[in-house]
Scaffold this motif. Structure first.
Motif, PDB file in Angstrom:
ATOM      1  N   SER A 241     -91.320  44.069   7.113  1.00 58.31           N
ATOM      2  CA  SER A 241     -91.090  43.654   5.987  1.00 58.31           C
ATOM      3  C   SER A 241     -91.750  43.273   4.853  1.00 58.31           C
ATOM      4  CB  SER A 241     -89.312  43.932   5.746  1.00 58.31           C
ATOM      5  OG  SER A 241     -88.777  44.738   6.496  1.00 58.31           O
ATOM      6  N   ILE A 242     -92.309  42.324   5.230  1.00 57.31           N
ATOM      7  CA  ILE A 242     -92.783  40.746   4.605  1.00 57.31           C
ATOM      8  C   ILE A 242     -94.020  41.109   4.011  1.00 57.31           C
ATOM      9  CG2 ILE A 242     -93.644  39.550   6.118  1.00 57.31           C
ATOM     10  CD1 ILE A 242     -92.437  37.278   4.824  1.00 57.31           C
ATOM     11  N   ASP A 243     -94.131  42.361   4.853  1.00 56.30           N
ATOM     12  CA  ASP A 243     -95.948  42.550   4.911  1.00 56.30           C
ATOM     13  C   ASP A 243     -96.471  42.961   3.246  1.00 56.30           C
ATOM     14  OD1 ASP A 243     -97.676  41.456   6.508  1.00 56.30           O
ATOM     15  OD2 ASP A 243     -96.883  43.314   7.862  1.00 56.30           O
ATOM     16  N   ALA A 244     -95.243  44.514   2.799  1.00 55.97           N
ATOM     17  CA  ALA A 244     -94.179  45.425   1.583  1.00 55.97           C
ATOM     18  C   ALA A 244     -94.741  45.336   0.691  1.00 55.97           C
ATOM     19  CB  ALA A 244     -93.477  46.289   2.454  1.00 55.97           C
TER      20      ALA A 244
ATOM     21  N   PHE B 251     -89.889  58.056 -10.084  1.00 56.48           N
ATOM     22  CA  PHE B 251     -89.385  57.179  -8.707  1.00 56.48           C
ATOM     23  C   PHE B 251     -90.834  57.869  -8.212  1.00 56.48           C
ATOM     24  CE2 PHE B 251     -85.853  58.871 -10.797  1.00 56.48           C
ATOM     25  CZ  PHE B 251     -85.052  58.178 -10.873  1.00 56.48           C
ATOM     26  N   VAL B 252     -91.013  56.299  -6.901  1.00 60.61           N
ATOM     27  CA  VAL B 252     -91.727  56.626  -5.762  1.00 60.61           C
ATOM     28  C   VAL B 252     -91.233  55.993  -4.765  1.00 60.61           C
ATOM     29  CG1 VAL B 252     -93.942  55.532  -4.930  1.00 60.61           C
ATOM     30  CG2 VAL B 252     -93.757  55.769  -7.072  1.00 60.61           C
ATOM     31  N   LEU B 253     -91.251  56.457  -4.021  1.00 64.70           N
ATOM     32  CA  LEU B 253     -90.165  56.404  -2.585  1.00 64.70           C
ATOM     33  C   LEU B 253     -90.686  56.539  -1.371  1.00 64.70           C
ATOM     34  CD1 LEU B 253     -87.023  57.560  -1.751  1.00 64.70           C
ATOM     35  CD2 LEU B 253     -88.626  57.389   0.418  1.00 64.70           C
ATOM     36  N   CYS B 254     -91.183  54.629  -0.772  1.00 65.91           N
ATOM     37  CA  CYS B 254     -91.704  54.877   0.228  1.00 65.91           C
ATOM     38  C   CYS B 254     -90.899  53.920   1.344  1.00 65.91           C
ATOM     39  CB  CYS B 254     -92.949  53.702   0.328  1.00 65.91           C
ATOM     40  SG  CYS B 254     -92.810  52.479  -0.105  1.00 65.91           S
ATOM     41  N   ALA B 255     -91.057  53.770   2.147  1.00 67.36           N
ATOM     42  CA  ALA B 255     -91.453  53.053   3.542  1.00 67.36           C
ATOM     43  C   ALA B 255     -91.338  51.721   2.969  1.00 67.36           C
ATOM     44  CB  ALA B 255     -90.889  53.263   4.468  1.00 67.36           C
ATOM     45  N   ASP B 256     -91.231  50.657   4.173  1.00 68.14           N
ATOM     46  CA  ASP B 256     -91.993  49.488   4.977  1.00 68.14           C
ATOM     47  C   ASP B 256     -92.799  49.263   5.467  1.00 68.14           C
ATOM     48  OD1 ASP B 256     -89.849  49.169   6.369  1.00 68.14           O
ATOM     49  OD2 ASP B 256     -89.291  47.133   6.295  1.00 68.14           O
ATOM     50  N   HIS B 257     -91.835  49.729   6.405  1.00 66.29           N
ATOM     51  CA  HIS B 257     -92.864  50.028   7.361  1.00 66.29           C
ATOM     52  C   HIS B 257     -92.579  51.166   8.210  1.00 66.29           C
ATOM     53  CE1 HIS B 257     -90.018  47.936   9.562  1.00 66.29           C
ATOM     54  NE2 HIS B 257     -89.868  47.139   9.076  1.00 66.29           N
ATOM     55  N   ALA B 258     -93.752  51.786   9.365  1.00 65.92           N
ATOM     56  CA  ALA B 258     -93.030  52.528  10.591  1.00 65.92           C
ATOM     57  C   ALA B 258     -92.103  51.649  11.763  1.00 65.92           C
ATOM     58  CB  ALA B 258     -94.336  53.058  11.141  1.00 65.92           C
ATOM     59  N   THR B 259     -91.022  52.105  12.564  1.00 67.18           N
ATOM     60  CA  THR B 259     -90.490  51.452  13.827  1.00 67.18           C
ATOM     61  C   THR B 259     -90.946  52.234  14.929  1.00 67.18           C
ATOM     62  OG1 THR B 259     -88.491  50.585  14.158  1.00 67.18           O
ATOM     63  CG2 THR B 259     -87.912  53.182  13.189  1.00 67.18           C
TER      64      THR B 259
END
Length: 642
Positions: A326-329, A490-498
């Motif tokens: 998360s901290i990378d995103a 609106f821009v939607l993305c994830a912080d990272h995959a899991t």
């Protein structure tokens, strides 16, 4: 076994015996780590695994010498007091406590590795430094992985019992011969300890680091099997400094890759509101509309609302996160700067002057805000967003309603998104707002009233992703009734995959695949492009879409620009994944290790590095250009347009 030698040599034999015992336990932990995460590692036969175990001994010895340095020193001092029973009891507890911590770190990565795809390093302390509920998070982790706690207890019991199999029952008489002998032994042990910590000795030999694990594996992802967690923590305690790169002269470099973006056209600046929605752990795998080719088109996923939003948005075939945490995103999405080797927020360069989409839009008169339902200070988001030029921060502290917390991370997504919608209604237009969700995170809990309401899937995260998808549906339903809605991009993305279940996503590109959607309810921004897009592309894409009319710095590309010569890059534990065209190049920071054609080999089963050296060379050249721009600008604090 009793030692009764007159020179006191038995104490040194006991020291060696105890070190071998704990070394054996580390090998057991390495095997356990592999068995626990076996599905994440491919093409490892018995011969290769024996080489991994052999290589692991070098890193285990180094880590154990770090951990037991005081214990060793106390045993080799050439003085008689070290043989006293009370002193030996102290040494026993020192040995048990210090090594228990090391074993606990190894066992924690049995579970945590799945989420980061790297051994834990010293940056984990900075990552969770601002959390107010550290004990609660640790407790939740222990509840979910209680069997690891039992295994830790069993291992501690085992090596404490084995420790007592060798006892020192007799104190030798110290005379000049004893002092001379034990002084010689002290020098020998000191030399051996230094050699073991360094991982070898010889002319030109440098102390081993994480990258040395590559000597014993076929692919970079297998390095985690060679390393151990204490070693990774010790080796990253010191802040990592980048070294200036000179692959290309300045003129050539600017022609190959230039992170200074110039206005693309003379169109009038569009004062649209801009809202970034960053969703915790939303791997692309979970979105059915982005996986129509899975299971013959029968795969549904776990996000019915996002499926409907995809049809009304613009997206891309290949979309990637730049990191695994998360901290990378946040810096990737808001600032256009990815994390390389360690989180940018935690690096020594985090104080560099940077630009951000919030600051650039703020200069255009935008009001700026960020919403995150965790306690203020969590993950360092409030501090970083402030540095990024965001004026208003809304977290758990500002959320006045009681009873909506999940008890671990903060406010449930559904009520907090409603709070966000209402709060944005008070912002002066145009505005920029960012949101970071939190419910789809370990320990994967749901509000009581929603238990059993969403498909569970094969992974615990999939049920709570269904809840967050519902929360997004409710947010858009509320927002659509507000005056600012149709004038908002609106821009939607994830912080990272899991963690992943589908084989198509249990690959290196799959581990970084996330959705990236651009949705403009007041316009005709719909469609899908066969293009590579990453988190650091979001900022320049939005600015160019708005016809931003000034130069700015961002390491990404405009996703709406014509052509497919752009690239995507992510870095995990020092290994680069470089995507361009149909190809993926893996580079360990020194040399290329693999090349895949993702168009014909989605599961990355065929390394074609030797078959296509020209393509590998082309991608490596572009990777070096990116790395040189990133590194040298970071070192020289040139992350803005001067």
């Amino acid at each position: 076994m009793k030692t009764t030698d007159k020179a006191g040599i038995g104490l040194y034999l006991a020291l060696a015996y105890r070190f071998l015992v704990i070394l054996f336990i580390y090998t057991f932990c390495r095997i356990g780590f592999y068995m626990f995460n076996r599905d994440l590692f491919h093409d490892i036969d018995a011969v290769r695994y024996l080489r991994i175990l052999y290589g692991g001994l070098k890193f285990d010895i180094s880590a154990l010498l770090y951990i037991n340095l005081l214990f060793i020193v106390l045993h080799v001092l050439p003085f008689q007091f070290k043989y006293h029973q009370s002193f030996q009891r102290f040494c026993k507890w020192l040995f048990i406590i210090s090594n228990s911590i090391g074993i606990a770190a190894n066992l924690a990565d049995f579970a945590y590795y799945r989420y980061t795809l790297k051994r834990t390093t010293a940056t984990v302390y900075g990552q969770f430094r601002h959390e107010q509920n550290k004990l609660k998070l640790a407790w939740d982790f222990l509840l979910d992985y209680w069997y690891l706690l039992l295994l830790l207890a069993a291992l501690i019991w085992l090596f404490s019992k084995v420790y007592d199999l060798v006892k020192i029952h007799r104190t030798p008489v110290f005379n000049w011969k004893t002092y001379v002998l034990q002084t010689v032994l002290l020098v020998a042990v000191a030399f051996g300890t230094l050699t073991g910590i360094r991982g070898g000795w010889g002319f030109g030999t440098r102390p081993i680091t994480l990258s040395n694990a590559g000597e014993f594996v076929e692919t970079p992802d297998q390095m985690a099997l060679v390393l151990n967690t204490p070693f990774c923590i010790f080796r990253t305690l010191k802040a990592q400094k980048l070294r200036t790169l000179d692959y290309y002269d300045e003129q050539t470099l600017q022609q190959m890759y230039n992170p200074i973006h110039l206005p693309a056209d003379t169109g009038k600046f569009k004062k649209l509101n801009v809202v970034f929605l960053i969703i915790e752990s939303l791997g692309k795998e979970h979105v059915g509309a982005l996986n129509r080719d899975i299971n013959g088109g029968r795969y549904k996923g776990f996000t019915p609302f996002l499926d409907s939003l995809v049809n009304e948005s613009y997206t891309f075939t290949h979309t990637y996160a730049n990191g695994r945490k998360s901290i990378d995103a946040i810096p990737s999405v808001i600032t256009g700067i990815p994390s390389i080797r360690e989180p940018f927020i935690l690096s020594i360069y985090s104080g560099n002057k940077t630009t951000s989409i919030a600051r650039l839009l703020g200069d255009k008169g935008y009001e700026t805000a960020f919403f995150h339902g965790a306690p203020n200070g969590s993950m360092g988001f409030s501090s970083y967003t402030h540095l990024a030029g965001i004026k208003h921060y809304f977290g758990q502290n500002e959320y006045q309603k009681k009873g909506d917390t999940d008890g671990t991370w903060g406010i449930w997504d559904d009520p907090f998104l409603q709070y966000m919608a209402q709060t944005m209604n008070t912002l002066k237009q145009p505005f920029f707002a960012g949101f970071f969700s939190l419910s789809s995170h370990h320990p994967f809990r749901l509000p009581d009233e929603y238990k059993g309401k969403f498909p569970k899937g094969h992974l615990p995260v999939q049920e709570v992703i269904g809840y967050t998808d519902m929360a997004l549906r409710n947010f858009f339903r509320t927002a659509s009734k507000m005056s600012w809605y149709k004038n908002t991009l609106f821009v939607l993305c994830a912080d990272h995959a899991t963690v992943s279940w589908l084989p198509e996503y249990r690959t290196i590109p799959g581990y970084f695949s996330i959705p990236i959607l651009f949705y403009y309810p007041g316009g005709q921004l719909k469609g899908k492009s066969d293009k590579l897009v990453q988190q650091i592309d979001i900022m320049p894409t939005v600015l160019n879409y708005l016809h931003y009319d000034k130069p700015y710095f961002a390491l990404g590309f405009d996703a709406f620009a014509k052509g497919n010569d752009n690239f995507a890059v992510n870095n995990n534990d020092g290994t680069f994944s470089f995507y361009q065209g149909d190809y993926l190049l893996l580079n360990d920071g020194i040399q290329n290790t693999a090349l895949y054609n993702l168009k014909t080999d989605r599961l990355t089963e065929h390394n074609i590095l030797r078959q296509e050296p020209l393509m590998a060379g082309k991608l490596e050249a572009n990777l070096k250009a990116f790395e040189q721009q990133y590194t040298n600008r970071m070192i020289n604090n040139k992350l803005t347009v001067e």
